[in-house]
Design a protein around this motif. Sequence first.
Motif, PDB file in Angstrom:
ATOM      1  N   GLY A 152      -1.232   5.417 -14.204  1.00 61.48           N
ATOM      2  CA  GLY A 152      -1.994   4.646 -13.216  1.00 61.48           C
ATOM      3  C   GLY A 152      -2.066   5.351 -11.873  1.00 61.48           C
ATOM      4  N   ARG A 153      -3.262   5.445 -11.340  1.00 61.00           N
ATOM      5  CA  ARG A 153      -3.464   6.163 -10.073  1.00 61.00           C
ATOM      6  C   ARG A 153      -3.391   5.258  -8.847  1.00 61.00           C
ATOM      7  N   GLY A 154      -3.074   3.962  -9.069  1.00 62.22           N
ATOM      8  CA  GLY A 154      -3.043   3.031  -7.942  1.00 62.22           C
ATOM      9  C   GLY A 154      -1.758   3.099  -7.135  1.00 62.22           C
ATOM     10  N   LYS A 163       0.106   0.108 -21.125  1.00 61.35           N
ATOM     11  CA  LYS A 163      -0.420  -1.159 -20.589  1.00 61.35           C
ATOM     12  C   LYS A 163      -1.541  -1.691 -21.485  1.00 61.35           C
ATOM     13  N   ASN A 180      -8.697  -2.738  -9.801  1.00 59.25           N
ATOM     14  CA  ASN A 180      -8.122  -2.863  -8.470  1.00 59.25           C
ATOM     15  C   ASN A 180      -8.832  -1.873  -7.542  1.00 59.25           C
ATOM     16  N   GLU A 183      -8.017  -0.652  -2.428  1.00 58.89           N
ATOM     17  CA  GLU A 183      -7.736   0.602  -1.682  1.00 58.89           C
ATOM     18  C   GLU A 183      -7.203   0.391  -0.267  1.00 58.89           C
ATOM     19  N   GLY A 184      -5.968  -0.110  -0.201  1.00 61.88           N
ATOM     20  CA  GLY A 184      -5.400  -0.429   1.105  1.00 61.88           C
ATOM     21  C   GLY A 184      -4.538   0.650   1.720  1.00 61.88           C
ATOM     22  N   GLY A 271      -3.670  -6.030  -2.735  1.00 65.30           N
ATOM     23  CA  GLY A 271      -3.766  -4.879  -3.633  1.00 65.30           C
ATOM     24  C   GLY A 271      -2.663  -4.892  -4.674  1.00 65.30           C
ATOM     25  N   GLU A 273      -0.822  -6.159  -7.759  1.00 64.11           N
ATOM     26  CA  GLU A 273      -1.611  -6.718  -8.869  1.00 64.11           C
ATOM     27  C   GLU A 273      -1.499  -8.225  -9.072  1.00 64.11           C
ATOM     28  N   ASN A 307      -6.159  -2.121 -13.682  1.00 63.96           N
ATOM     29  CA  ASN A 307      -6.028  -0.697 -13.375  1.00 63.96           C
ATOM     30  C   ASN A 307      -6.774  -0.361 -12.096  1.00 63.96           C
ATOM     31  N   ASN A 308      -6.320   0.710 -11.493  1.00 63.18           N
ATOM     32  CA  ASN A 308      -6.968   1.238 -10.299  1.00 63.18           C
ATOM     33  C   ASN A 308      -8.332   1.871 -10.658  1.00 63.18           C
ATOM     34  N   THR A 311      -8.006   5.386 -12.184  1.00 65.68           N
ATOM     35  CA  THR A 311      -7.501   5.328 -13.565  1.00 65.68           C
ATOM     36  C   THR A 311      -8.674   5.035 -14.505  1.00 65.68           C
TER      37      THR A 311
HETATM   38  C1  LIG Z   1       1.878  -3.877  -1.550  1.00 69.76           C
HETATM   39  C2  LIG Z   1       1.115  -3.221  -2.640  1.00 69.76           C
HETATM   40  C3  LIG Z   1      -0.213  -2.869  -2.451  1.00 69.76           C
HETATM   41  C4  LIG Z   1      -0.937  -2.270  -3.469  1.00 69.76           C
HETATM   42  N1  LIG Z   1      -2.239  -1.920  -3.233  1.00 69.76           N
HETATM   43  C5  LIG Z   1      -2.958  -1.350  -4.225  1.00 69.76           C
HETATM   44  C6  LIG Z   1      -4.321  -1.002  -4.004  1.00 69.76           C
HETATM   45  O1  LIG Z   1      -4.876  -1.193  -2.917  1.00 69.76           O
HETATM   46  N2  LIG Z   1      -5.003  -0.426  -5.038  1.00 69.76           N
HETATM   47  C7  LIG Z   1      -4.408  -0.194  -6.262  1.00 69.76           C
HETATM   48  O2  LIG Z   1      -5.062   0.291  -7.171  1.00 69.76           O
HETATM   49  N3  LIG Z   1      -3.121  -0.500  -6.479  1.00 69.76           N
HETATM   50  C8  LIG Z   1      -2.397  -1.085  -5.505  1.00 69.76           C
HETATM   51  N4  LIG Z   1      -1.096  -1.429  -5.745  1.00 69.76           N
HETATM   52  C9  LIG Z   1      -0.540  -1.192  -7.108  1.00 69.76           C
HETATM   53  C10 LIG Z   1      -0.857  -2.364  -8.020  1.00 69.76           C
HETATM   54  O3  LIG Z   1       0.132  -3.370  -7.871  1.00 69.76           O
HETATM   55  C11 LIG Z   1      -0.883  -1.960  -9.491  1.00 69.76           C
HETATM   56  O4  LIG Z   1       0.235  -1.191  -9.760  1.00 69.76           O
HETATM   57  C12 LIG Z   1      -2.135  -1.173  -9.866  1.00 69.76           C
HETATM   58  O5  LIG Z   1      -3.284  -1.895  -9.559  1.00 69.76           O
HETATM   59  C13 LIG Z   1      -2.122  -0.901 -11.366  1.00 69.76           C
HETATM   60  O6  LIG Z   1      -3.172  -0.024 -11.694  1.00 69.76           O
HETATM   61  P1  LIG Z   1      -2.865   1.471 -12.163  1.00 69.76           P
HETATM   62  O7  LIG Z   1      -1.803   1.372 -13.218  1.00 69.76           O
HETATM   63  O8  LIG Z   1      -4.155   1.963 -12.680  1.00 69.76           O
HETATM   64  O9  LIG Z   1      -2.367   2.204 -10.973  1.00 69.76           O
HETATM   65  C14 LIG Z   1      -0.332  -2.019  -4.725  1.00 69.76           C
HETATM   66  C15 LIG Z   1       1.012  -2.364  -4.919  1.00 69.76           C
HETATM   67  C16 LIG Z   1       1.720  -2.941  -3.887  1.00 69.76           C
HETATM   68  C17 LIG Z   1       3.147  -3.298  -4.118  1.00 69.76           C
END
Ligand SMILES: Cc1cc2nc3c(=O)[nH]c(=O)nc-3n(C[C@H](O)[C@H](O)[C@H](O)COP(=O)(O)O)c2cc1C
Length: 519
Positions: A152-154, A163, A180, A183-184, A271, A273, A307-308, A311
């Motif tokens: 995961g690239r998030g 997953k 997701n 993008e914070g 952001g 999940e 997913n981000n 991803t």
């Molecule tokens: C405080 C906080 C903010 C987050 N913000 C983002 C976000 O803006 N974008 C994102 O893709 N994941 C964010 N994440 C991660 C997500 O919880 C989650 O791991 C992700 O969406 C999973 O997708 P991925 O497995 O493709 O990365 C954040 C996690 C935390 C704890």
Amino acid sequence: MSITVYVPRDASALSLGADAVAKAIEAEAACRNLDVRIVRNGSRGVYWLEPMVEVETPAGRVAYGPVQPTDVMGLFDADFLHGGVDVLNLGLTDEIPWLKSQQRLTFARVGVVDPRNLDDYLAHDGYRGLAAALKMEPSAIVQAVTDSGLRGRGGAAFPAGIKWKTCMDAAADQKYIVCNADEGDSGTFSDRMIMEGDPFVLIEGMTIAGLAVGATRGYIYLRIEYPHAQRALEAAIEAATARGYLGDNVCGSGKAFHLEVRMAAGAYICGEETSLLESLEGKRGQVRFKPPLPAIQGLFGKPTVINNVITLATVPVILDRGAAFYRDYGMGKSRGTLPLQLAGNVKRPGLVERAFGLTLRELIEQYGGGTASGRPVRAVQVGGPLGAYIPASQLDTPIDYEAFAAIGGMVGHGGVVVFDDTVDMAAQARFAMEFCAIESCGKCTPCRIGSTRGVEVIDRIVAGDAAEKARNEAVLRDLCQTMVAGSLCALGGMAPFPVLSALEHFHEDFEGAGQSAAS
Ligand SMILES: Cc1cc2nc3c(=O)[nH]c(=O)nc-3n(C[C@H](O)[C@H](O)[C@H](O)COP(=O)(O)O)c2cc1C
Ligand code: SF4
């Protein structure tokens, strides 16, 4: 015959005047009675050269930049429509070393295609991943994603295939794919660039995910400050639906996949999940307890893959070129490529997609050209506001999830923010705690109360005399330990890392004012 000129509609290029440049080119062409077709592409991510205009010539696209409206008449005089020589001429776009040395897999089409044109997407290998997926069993799609090594690239770098398998194996009458796109993280913009510059690739990735896990509905939870991405996505969803790539019968397969964009609530925690799911359900974005995992009980209580953007947008190339092709890039357990976002105090900011293994120094020096101020690099924050501050002595660390974890850092979403030697690291540590205090969802005490107390303790360290500093530093370390161990999610659990890294690597910055006042 009409000549094609590309002027980016990417938000960064727009902020630098790209709309005015497009208008000036249109007006000048009309004045000179020349047949020019303007395509509003995404950005190539060469942000220090934006607005970068490209002209289609028989030899390939020729780039000019950065172009201002006042340059346009001169460009016509220099016959830029035929690749004419001008001070702004950058040569063939594909030969610009900054771009040529990249390994663009996820970003292969960004800046190249017209993001509103489905035919252009198809002409550049679009929807080949979906075509392959439609011939496969769902479990084979999940296996391909697993075998590719895609994580995961998030932020959390969790293996995407695992997953997906959890969600695929969950029995339910309805499942969802949630993207997701909030993008914070500070210094990040790769999600936005994809959505503005190649929205179909995200739609394709989500459709493949839907086929794999048996989900018929998808939502893109989009950062509220991204109006240009919203327009690009909605236009692309409409075009894909009209041509049967979305809807009740995807490409005549008899399988359904519907997709909608939902604007986010404007909070960093949305952001995360589970907060995202709460927000998507129309509630206040507050973190849920896990388990249950969203893959088993997610949106509206149904199995959900979250997913981000990156991803999901990487899935089509994996299905098209094969898991082994993707896995061949990278190092260790970090497979494939990562779109790095280079920002902060650098001469040449922008989007650099390279295989894992590039070092931070190579990124900052070769691509970034060093600091914009010309002063030495002192600290680099990688992975957003919860990422540790990495000192210059660790710049040779390869960009790899495990190598970063070994130095107490994280790769996260690939945002890289550079600071020169004028940075006050005590102020940065305070900022990290204050950010957590402002953005805390308030559900758990270590984060809600701890972050506010953390700001106060840092203030006392900076202002106090030597004995008080030592006492307060012990309190701060203790507080950080409590937050790491006791917070419900990674906001409170990781906000201490930038603080502790600042204390470890830049301790002298905490010794300033109070010390001299006491002496
Ligand atoms: C405080 C906080 C903010 C987050 N913000 C983002 C976000 O803006 N974008 C994102 O893709 N994941 C964010 N994440 C991660 C997500 O919880 C989650 O791991 C992700 O969406 C999973 O997708 P991925 O497995 O493709 O990365 C954040 C996690 C935390 C704890
Ligand atoms: S750590 Fe902070 S943001 Fe996360 S659940 Fe606790 S209070 Fe909410």
